[in-house]
Motif scaffolding. Structure first.
Motif, mmCIF file in Angstrom:
data_model
loop_
_atom_site.group_PDB
_atom_site.id
_atom_site.type_symbol
_atom_site.label_atom_id
_atom_site.label_comp_id
_atom_site.label_asym_id
_atom_site.label_seq_id
_atom_site.Cartn_x
_atom_site.Cartn_y
_atom_site.Cartn_z
ATOM 1 N N GLU A 77 2.361 48.063 12.481
ATOM 2 C CA GLU A 77 2.138 49.668 12.806
ATOM 3 C C GLU A 77 2.312 49.686 14.396
ATOM 4 O O GLU A 77 2.897 50.728 14.829
ATOM 5 C CB GLU A 77 0.593 49.795 12.641
ATOM 6 C CG GLU A 77 0.459 50.104 11.209
ATOM 7 C CD GLU A 77 1.208 51.199 10.409
ATOM 8 O OE1 GLU A 77 1.228 52.173 11.125
ATOM 9 O OE2 GLU A 77 1.878 50.855 9.596
ATOM 10 N N ILE A 78 1.822 48.502 15.377
ATOM 11 C CA ILE A 78 2.170 48.954 16.712
ATOM 12 C C ILE A 78 3.430 48.853 17.041
ATOM 13 O O ILE A 78 3.970 49.411 17.822
ATOM 14 C CB ILE A 78 1.442 47.573 17.528
ATOM 15 C CG1 ILE A 78 -0.037 47.821 17.149
ATOM 16 C CG2 ILE A 78 1.919 47.746 19.092
ATOM 17 C CD1 ILE A 78 -0.937 46.746 17.538
ATOM 18 N N HIS A 85 4.964 52.291 16.121
ATOM 19 C CA HIS A 85 4.487 53.083 17.058
ATOM 20 C C HIS A 85 5.291 53.022 18.481
ATOM 21 O O HIS A 85 5.751 54.105 19.044
ATOM 22 C CB HIS A 85 3.126 53.038 17.582
ATOM 23 C CG HIS A 85 2.454 53.845 18.437
ATOM 24 N ND1 HIS A 85 2.252 54.993 18.255
ATOM 25 C CD2 HIS A 85 2.264 53.692 19.801
ATOM 26 C CE1 HIS A 85 1.843 55.579 19.386
ATOM 27 N NE2 HIS A 85 1.656 55.010 20.088
ATOM 28 N N LYS A 86 5.803 51.736 18.719
ATOM 29 C CA LYS A 86 6.383 51.657 19.842
ATOM 30 C C LYS A 86 8.097 51.972 19.806
ATOM 31 O O LYS A 86 8.430 52.764 20.688
ATOM 32 C CB LYS A 86 6.762 49.764 19.940
ATOM 33 C CG LYS A 86 7.362 49.407 21.356
ATOM 34 C CD LYS A 86 7.604 47.991 21.382
ATOM 35 C CE LYS A 86 8.690 47.613 22.402
ATOM 36 N NZ LYS A 86 9.910 47.870 22.231
ATOM 37 N N GLU A 138 7.595 55.997 19.860
ATOM 38 C CA GLU A 138 7.396 56.499 21.316
ATOM 39 C C GLU A 138 8.517 56.070 22.311
ATOM 40 O O GLU A 138 8.612 56.843 23.147
ATOM 41 C CB GLU A 138 6.124 55.984 21.870
ATOM 42 C CG GLU A 138 4.815 56.275 21.211
ATOM 43 C CD GLU A 138 4.561 57.774 20.944
ATOM 44 O OE1 GLU A 138 4.817 58.671 22.265
ATOM 45 O OE2 GLU A 138 4.373 58.341 20.119
ATOM 46 N N ALA A 154 2.853 50.244 24.385
ATOM 47 C CA ALA A 154 2.630 50.670 22.866
ATOM 48 C C ALA A 154 1.424 50.347 22.417
ATOM 49 O O ALA A 154 0.646 51.146 21.522
ATOM 50 C CB ALA A 154 3.883 50.425 22.041
ATOM 51 N N ASP A 156 -1.638 52.315 23.852
ATOM 52 C CA ASP A 156 -1.473 53.638 23.234
ATOM 53 C C ASP A 156 -1.913 53.984 21.882
ATOM 54 O O ASP A 156 -2.774 54.584 21.341
ATOM 55 C CB ASP A 156 -0.141 54.260 23.483
ATOM 56 C CG ASP A 156 -0.161 55.968 23.268
ATOM 57 O OD1 ASP A 156 -0.780 56.546 23.839
ATOM 58 O OD2 ASP A 156 0.841 56.170 22.385
ATOM 59 N N TRP A 157 -1.518 52.951 21.061
ATOM 60 C CA TRP A 157 -1.677 52.966 19.496
ATOM 61 C C TRP A 157 -3.256 52.820 19.212
ATOM 62 O O TRP A 157 -4.013 53.144 18.621
ATOM 63 C CB TRP A 157 -1.011 51.718 18.962
ATOM 64 C CG TRP A 157 -1.149 51.749 17.261
ATOM 65 C CD1 TRP A 157 -0.394 52.688 16.441
ATOM 66 C CD2 TRP A 157 -2.022 51.075 16.800
ATOM 67 N NE1 TRP A 157 -1.105 52.393 15.344
ATOM 68 C CE2 TRP A 157 -2.098 51.419 15.226
ATOM 69 C CE3 TRP A 157 -2.971 49.857 17.177
ATOM 70 C CZ2 TRP A 157 -2.516 50.540 14.233
ATOM 71 C CZ3 TRP A 157 -3.560 49.107 16.077
ATOM 72 C CH2 TRP A 157 -3.431 49.452 14.727
ATOM 73 N N ARG A 196 -5.042 56.110 20.343
ATOM 74 C CA ARG A 196 -4.946 57.294 19.746
ATOM 75 C C ARG A 196 -5.018 56.816 17.948
ATOM 76 O O ARG A 196 -5.199 57.757 17.470
ATOM 77 C CB ARG A 196 -3.344 57.663 20.041
ATOM 78 C CG ARG A 196 -3.445 58.413 21.497
ATOM 79 C CD ARG A 196 -2.084 58.344 21.783
ATOM 80 N NE ARG A 196 -1.427 59.348 21.039
ATOM 81 C CZ ARG A 196 -0.073 59.504 21.057
ATOM 82 N NH1 ARG A 196 0.665 59.011 21.963
ATOM 83 N NH2 ARG A 196 0.539 60.571 20.231
ATOM 84 N N HIS A 197 -4.519 55.638 17.457
ATOM 85 C CA HIS A 197 -4.409 55.689 16.277
ATOM 86 C C HIS A 197 -5.398 54.300 15.402
ATOM 87 O O HIS A 197 -5.485 54.541 14.487
ATOM 88 C CB HIS A 197 -2.908 55.246 15.916
ATOM 89 C CG HIS A 197 -2.161 56.478 16.540
ATOM 90 N ND1 HIS A 197 -2.202 57.725 15.907
ATOM 91 C CD2 HIS A 197 -1.329 56.381 17.492
ATOM 92 C CE1 HIS A 197 -1.289 58.472 16.643
ATOM 93 N NE2 HIS A 197 -0.738 57.527 17.514
ATOM 94 N N ARG A 198 -5.814 53.592 16.429
ATOM 95 C CA ARG A 198 -6.134 52.216 15.611
ATOM 96 C C ARG A 198 -7.522 52.639 14.639
ATOM 97 O O ARG A 198 -7.644 52.089 13.442
ATOM 98 C CB ARG A 198 -6.868 51.229 16.638
ATOM 99 C CG ARG A 198 -7.269 49.902 15.965
ATOM 100 C CD ARG A 198 -7.738 48.857 17.091
ATOM 101 N NE ARG A 198 -7.699 47.641 16.607
ATOM 102 C CZ ARG A 198 -7.849 46.745 17.301
ATOM 103 N NH1 ARG A 198 -8.500 46.908 18.554
ATOM 104 N NH2 ARG A 198 -7.626 45.257 16.818
ATOM 105 N N TRP A 218 -6.632 54.331 11.538
ATOM 106 C CA TRP A 218 -5.696 53.072 10.640
ATOM 107 C C TRP A 218 -6.690 52.415 9.915
ATOM 108 O O TRP A 218 -6.431 52.147 8.918
ATOM 109 C CB TRP A 218 -4.448 52.510 11.510
ATOM 110 C CG TRP A 218 -3.661 51.581 10.846
ATOM 111 C CD1 TRP A 218 -2.631 51.672 10.097
ATOM 112 C CD2 TRP A 218 -4.121 50.225 10.717
ATOM 113 N NE1 TRP A 218 -2.096 50.661 9.796
ATOM 114 C CE2 TRP A 218 -3.067 49.792 10.173
ATOM 115 C CE3 TRP A 218 -5.280 49.562 11.206
ATOM 116 C CZ2 TRP A 218 -2.763 48.528 9.790
ATOM 117 C CZ3 TRP A 218 -5.039 47.984 10.974
ATOM 118 C CH2 TRP A 218 -4.046 47.403 10.113
#
Length: 73
Positions: A30-31, A34-35, A38, A51, A54-55, A58-60, A63
């Motif tokens: 997933e990271i 995302h990398k 972005e 990345a 940021d992940w 914003r998203h962990r 997820w």
């Protein structure tokens, strides 16, 4: 194959089959996704650390909740 190599192979197999390792691999994928996204937006490689940070921010959380919900079904 030497005894040490056999032990290392067995340990590696156990690790790869563990749920913790599978979770780590899924999170890493997933990271990296995302990398890529972005980096495309930025027009250059943003790097893994940026990345990752940021992940996580914003998203962990979402997820993890989604993965946990999916595993409970």
């Amino acid at each position: 194959m030497s005894n040490a190599a056999k032990v290392a192979s067995i340990a590696s197999d156990l690790l790869k089959n563990s749920s913790l390792y599978r979770e780590f691999q899924a999170e890493r994928e997933e990271i990296l996704r995302h990398k890529w996204i972005e980096s495309e937006k930025a027009g250059h490689d943003i790097g893994f650390e940026r990345a990752l940070t940021d992940w996580i921010i914003r998203h962990r959380g979402a997820w993890r909740k989604a993965r946990q919900a999916a595993s409970n079904n």
